[in-house]
Design a protein around this motif. Structure first.
Motif, mmCIF file in Angstrom:
data_model
loop_
_atom_site.group_PDB
_atom_site.id
_atom_site.type_symbol
_atom_site.label_atom_id
_atom_site.label_comp_id
_atom_site.label_asym_id
_atom_site.label_seq_id
_atom_site.Cartn_x
_atom_site.Cartn_y
_atom_site.Cartn_z
ATOM 1 N N PHE A 112 10.005 5.569 9.357
ATOM 2 C CA PHE A 112 9.236 5.804 8.246
ATOM 3 C C PHE A 112 8.216 6.943 8.326
ATOM 4 O O PHE A 112 7.608 6.865 9.325
ATOM 5 C CB PHE A 112 8.637 4.351 8.059
ATOM 6 C CG PHE A 112 9.570 3.449 7.315
ATOM 7 C CD1 PHE A 112 9.961 3.743 6.010
ATOM 8 C CD2 PHE A 112 9.941 2.082 8.169
ATOM 9 C CE1 PHE A 112 10.894 2.867 5.368
ATOM 10 C CE2 PHE A 112 10.722 1.337 7.367
ATOM 11 C CZ PHE A 112 11.277 1.306 6.139
ATOM 12 N N VAL A 113 8.198 7.775 7.325
ATOM 13 C CA VAL A 113 7.280 8.929 7.355
ATOM 14 C C VAL A 113 6.653 8.751 5.922
ATOM 15 O O VAL A 113 7.058 8.033 5.150
ATOM 16 C CB VAL A 113 7.852 10.145 7.647
ATOM 17 C CG1 VAL A 113 8.330 10.094 8.957
ATOM 18 C CG2 VAL A 113 8.764 10.512 6.554
ATOM 19 N N TYR A 114 5.435 9.331 5.903
ATOM 20 C CA TYR A 114 4.829 9.749 4.557
ATOM 21 C C TYR A 114 5.534 10.797 3.814
ATOM 22 O O TYR A 114 5.457 11.919 3.848
ATOM 23 C CB TYR A 114 3.273 9.905 4.723
ATOM 24 C CG TYR A 114 2.675 9.089 5.620
ATOM 25 C CD1 TYR A 114 2.319 7.849 5.269
ATOM 26 C CD2 TYR A 114 2.370 9.242 6.985
ATOM 27 C CE1 TYR A 114 1.760 6.820 5.932
ATOM 28 C CE2 TYR A 114 1.799 8.295 7.725
ATOM 29 C CZ TYR A 114 1.534 6.999 7.230
ATOM 30 O OH TYR A 114 0.903 6.110 7.926
ATOM 31 N N ALA A 115 5.962 10.159 2.385
ATOM 32 C CA ALA A 115 6.825 11.187 1.771
ATOM 33 C C ALA A 115 5.919 12.111 1.215
ATOM 34 O O ALA A 115 6.354 13.156 0.674
ATOM 35 C CB ALA A 115 7.516 10.288 0.462
ATOM 36 N N ASN A 116 4.795 11.905 0.559
ATOM 37 C CA ASN A 116 3.821 12.931 -0.179
ATOM 38 C C ASN A 116 2.823 13.346 0.731
ATOM 39 O O ASN A 116 1.868 14.217 0.181
ATOM 40 C CB ASN A 116 3.142 12.076 -1.223
ATOM 41 C CG ASN A 116 4.200 11.334 -2.071
ATOM 42 O OD1 ASN A 116 5.158 11.929 -2.414
ATOM 43 N ND2 ASN A 116 3.919 10.442 -2.871
ATOM 44 N N ALA A 117 2.883 13.242 2.170
ATOM 45 C CA ALA A 117 1.576 13.998 2.978
ATOM 46 C C ALA A 117 2.176 15.442 3.283
ATOM 47 O O ALA A 117 3.403 15.724 2.886
ATOM 48 C CB ALA A 117 1.682 13.245 4.247
ATOM 49 N N MET A 149 0.699 -1.220 0.052
ATOM 50 C CA MET A 149 -0.127 -0.093 0.078
ATOM 51 C C MET A 149 0.734 1.395 -0.024
ATOM 52 O O MET A 149 0.220 2.451 -0.405
ATOM 53 C CB MET A 149 -0.863 -0.015 1.209
ATOM 54 C CG MET A 149 -1.956 -1.067 1.385
ATOM 55 S SD MET A 149 -2.907 -1.076 2.914
ATOM 56 C CE MET A 149 -3.614 0.584 2.929
ATOM 57 N N THR A 150 2.060 1.175 0.329
ATOM 58 C CA THR A 150 2.888 2.289 0.699
ATOM 59 C C THR A 150 3.984 2.634 -0.399
ATOM 60 O O THR A 150 5.111 3.345 -0.159
ATOM 61 C CB THR A 150 3.469 2.331 1.979
ATOM 62 O OG1 THR A 150 4.369 1.015 1.917
ATOM 63 C CG2 THR A 150 2.466 2.390 3.183
ATOM 64 N N LYS A 151 3.632 1.916 -1.478
ATOM 65 C CA LYS A 151 4.688 2.222 -2.755
ATOM 66 C C LYS A 151 4.663 3.466 -3.509
ATOM 67 O O LYS A 151 5.556 4.011 -4.041
ATOM 68 C CB LYS A 151 4.518 0.887 -3.761
ATOM 69 C CG LYS A 151 5.151 -0.431 -3.034
ATOM 70 C CD LYS A 151 5.034 -1.463 -4.245
ATOM 71 C CE LYS A 151 5.572 -2.716 -3.609
ATOM 72 N NZ LYS A 151 5.546 -3.843 -4.739
ATOM 73 N N GLU A 152 3.382 4.136 -3.430
ATOM 74 C CA GLU A 152 3.180 5.441 -4.371
ATOM 75 C C GLU A 152 1.983 6.240 -3.484
ATOM 76 O O GLU A 152 1.270 5.471 -2.661
ATOM 77 C CB GLU A 152 2.868 4.973 -5.715
ATOM 78 C CG GLU A 152 1.769 4.051 -6.019
ATOM 79 C CD GLU A 152 1.476 3.597 -7.416
ATOM 80 O OE1 GLU A 152 2.543 3.872 -8.059
ATOM 81 O OE2 GLU A 152 0.503 3.149 -7.706
ATOM 82 N N GLY A 153 1.654 7.265 -4.114
ATOM 83 C CA GLY A 153 0.549 8.030 -3.598
ATOM 84 C C GLY A 153 0.724 8.607 -2.084
ATOM 85 O O GLY A 153 1.738 8.757 -1.641
ATOM 86 N N LEU A 154 -0.515 8.991 -1.572
ATOM 87 C CA LEU A 154 -0.211 9.663 -0.175
ATOM 88 C C LEU A 154 0.439 9.024 0.642
ATOM 89 O O LEU A 154 1.046 9.471 1.768
ATOM 90 C CB LEU A 154 -1.837 10.084 0.338
ATOM 91 C CG LEU A 154 -1.916 10.679 1.692
ATOM 92 C CD1 LEU A 154 -1.273 12.128 1.736
ATOM 93 C CD2 LEU A 154 -3.503 10.642 2.037
ATOM 94 N N ILE A 192 -6.196 6.791 8.447
ATOM 95 C CA ILE A 192 -6.774 6.534 7.230
ATOM 96 C C ILE A 192 -6.276 5.056 6.559
ATOM 97 O O ILE A 192 -7.023 4.562 6.072
ATOM 98 C CB ILE A 192 -6.764 7.880 6.112
ATOM 99 C CG1 ILE A 192 -7.025 8.882 6.862
ATOM 100 C CG2 ILE A 192 -7.258 7.379 4.905
ATOM 101 C CD1 ILE A 192 -8.772 8.776 6.941
ATOM 102 N N MET A 193 -5.084 5.047 6.455
ATOM 103 C CA MET A 193 -4.204 3.893 6.184
ATOM 104 C C MET A 193 -4.869 2.646 6.975
ATOM 105 O O MET A 193 -4.892 1.388 6.231
ATOM 106 C CB MET A 193 -2.855 3.872 5.918
ATOM 107 C CG MET A 193 -2.072 2.985 5.264
ATOM 108 S SD MET A 193 -0.397 3.340 4.945
ATOM 109 C CE MET A 193 0.432 2.802 6.428
ATOM 110 N N LEU A 194 -4.768 2.913 8.125
ATOM 111 C CA LEU A 194 -5.308 1.773 8.962
ATOM 112 C C LEU A 194 -6.546 1.336 8.399
ATOM 113 O O LEU A 194 -6.950 -0.043 8.647
ATOM 114 C CB LEU A 194 -4.997 1.951 10.353
ATOM 115 C CG LEU A 194 -5.651 0.959 11.479
ATOM 116 C CD1 LEU A 194 -4.396 -0.304 11.283
ATOM 117 C CD2 LEU A 194 -5.612 1.295 12.730
#
Length: 567
Positions: A36-41, A17-22, A230-232
């Motif tokens: 680990f953090v969200y690159a696009n958030a 799920m964390t390969k791309e997008g938000l 949201i991801m959870l």
């Protein structure tokens, strides 16, 4: 169908799920540790609030007859930020405190303050005069934003701190200006550079030692929590739609818990910006009123302390004519949700998803979550942590990591963790080690599938209806009474509130003071939720253990028996 009971399956799905997008992840170094953090958030809260512009004219806040769109709230916050900079000279890094009921102005103030790089200091609105003074002065706040009750509490104190008055009905201190007179909508926030690791908020939490500690958090640590939830929800829905929050076309929630708690500020306010969710603000908690609001506003999600969730279910049985068909999710946090409540929930309200979350102010509410069949299968669990994002471990007194099923102190490591305790390096070093692990003060264990179970607390605190109470603080105030020789404060189980406060007190002369006298004495000195509901007075010294310390554990066990709370 993937089996989310298996930790390795959860991690594999999260990696996908964390390969791309938000939700795309990147590893960064924060205070000498990698996370680990969200690159696009969004990198800062100012950027995060721009979700409000995306939702535009969609309804965001409802308070009684007042209605505010996302766009209107954004522009009011922008207007306030301009005034703070231009009229009050607020600079990046300055602290601004605010305390009030769940009014729209609370949310507008939070957005305005953090968007200019200042530090938001939301104070407990239950606090009394000296408590509010402490929060304002300890945080070094330049301005205090408060409603009528809070402004009256601090009348005559700290005159050097400017006031902005919210809904004061004509009451206006000499050094205050009315919110509505100075806040006009603007299209943009001031152009101030903010870094993800800049200070964003100080939230006060009661620990085991005296005064509440100021939990300092960065922009990034705050933003991590709602994005993770949201991801959870998306992860859980791959197996069970009830295992995470539902996502209806027109989501709405009821803000019944105080916004100054992370449940209110993060899981209700901040998460709503992300998912275009309407928030209906309650003036004061009342279960029957909540039913009326749920029906009228077609509330889809409720998140409160377990007491509130239970009271909604109980009230709905007394008023079966109330239409609660819109309500899909019933979440609880801030305290343990009794397994008996979950079984009742499953039996009587099978169409309402049961959700639970565990987190602390120091983790910005990040921790563990569970819902749907996962929770019903393990009704005592606090849930599982998000793979890669949140790490949970159990340690013994020597800080050795324990295996599954072994009880010890719960430690949490995540980019959501706080930066430090404000102006308290000693407490910071005790709670947050050099590797980034936060010592929660809670005792629990992980089962073989990585689900967390909380059993007890190491810290001398009581959680009453979601409010943390430092027993030492209450004992100190009791000792201000000249007739008191010794005092011990502790919690006992309570079906409604989770725990209630009990005090056992040694006095010089039983004819000089009684239970009501002492409760009255405490009124006005500390918030009402900190006043013990039961006080036992005795002339004899309190029992002691071998070290000479008060035998609090023994007294608590005796109180549980005396009150008939043994099951």
């Amino acid at each position: 169908m993937p089996d989310l009971n298996k930790p390795e399956v959860r991690e594999e799905l999260v990696r996908e799920m964390t390969k791309e997008g938000l939700f795309q992840l990147e590893e960064v170094e924060i205070r000498n540790n990698k996370y680990f953090v969200y690159a696009n958030a969004p990198k800062t809260l100012k950027e995060y609030f721009e979700f409000g512009l995306v939702h535009g004219e969609w309804e965001f806040l409802v308070y009684e007859e007042e209605r505010y769109t996302f766009d209107k709230v954004y522009k009011l916050a922008a207007g306030m930020s301009q005034k703070l900079v231009n009229n009050y000279g607020v600079k990046k890094g300055d602290s601004i405190a605010f305390s009030m009921r769940n009014y729209p102005e609370w949310i507008i103030s939070y957005m305005a303050v953090t968007s200019i790089g200042a530090i938001a200091v939301p104070l407990n609105s239950w606090w009394k005069r000296d408590e509010l003074k402490y929060g304002i002065t300890h945080s070094e706040s330049k301005i205090f934003i408060g409603d009528k009750e809070r402004l009256k509490e601090i009348e005559g104190l700290i005159p050097e701190v400017s006031r902005i008055a919210v809904r004061t009905e004509g009451f206006l201190p000499d050094n205050a200006r009315a919110f509505e007179e100075i806040i006009q909508p603007e299209d943009n926030f001031p152009d101030i550079a903010i870094d993800p690791e800049d200070d964003a908020s100080i939230m006060y939490t009661s620990g085991s030692t005296g005064y509440p500690k100021g939990v300092l958090s960065s922009h990034r640590s705050i933003i991590m929590a709602p994005v993770t939830w949201i991801m959870l929800g998306m992860l859980a829905s791959k197996v069970d739609p009830g295992a995470g929050p539902s996502m209806p076309d027109n989501p709405s929630t009821l803000a019944a818990v105080p916004l100054f708690h992370v449940t209110g500020s993060h899981s209700i306010f901040l998460m709503s910006l992300l998912i275009k969710r309407k928030i209906v603000l309650m003036y004061k908690w009342d279960a029957v009123t909540a039913l009326d609001i749920i029906e009228k506003e077609e509330i889809t999600m409720f998140n409160g302390v377990p007491t509130m969730t239970h009271e909604i279910l109980e009230a709905s049985k007394l008023y079966p004519e109330k239409d609660l068909s819109s309500l899909k999710d019933l979440g609880a946090g801030g305290a343990a949700r009794p397994p008996e409540q979950l079984q009742q929930h499953k039996k009587e309200f099978p169409d309402k998803n049961a959700l639970i979350g565990y987190g602390l102010t120091e983790t910005n509410a990040g921790g563990t979550n569970a819902g749907g069949q996962f929770l019903l299968n393990k009704p005592s669990t606090a849930g599982f942590p998000m793979p890669l994002i949140t790490k949970i471990r159990i340690v013994d007194e020597e800080n050795n990591v324990l295996n599954a099923q072994k009880e010890g102190e719960i430690e949490i490591k995540t980019a959501s963790n706080f930066t430090c305790y404000w102006k308290n390096q000693e407490a910071t070093d005790e709670a947050l080690n050099q590797e980034g692990w936060f010592k929660s003060g809670d005792i629990g264990y992980l089962d073989d599938e990585g689900f967390l179970f909380i059993k007890d607390r190491k810290k001398d605190i009581v959680i009453r209806g979601g409010e943390n109470i430092a027993c030492l603080e209450v004992e100190a105030v009791i000792h201000e009474n000249t007739y008191i020789k010794e005092a011990s404060v502790f919690g006992v189980p309570d079906d409604r509130l989770g725990e209630k406060l009990v005090a056992r007190v040694s006095v010089e002369d039983l004819s000089k003071v009684n239970e009501l006298d002492l409760q009255t004495f405490l009124q006005g000195k500390i918030a009402s939720f900190k006043i013990p509901e039961i006080i036992w007075l005795q002339k004899e010294p309190l029992p002691k253990i071998a070290t000479g310390k008060t035998a609090k554990k023994e007294m608590r066990e005796e109180a549980i028996v005396a009150l008939g709370l043994v099951k």
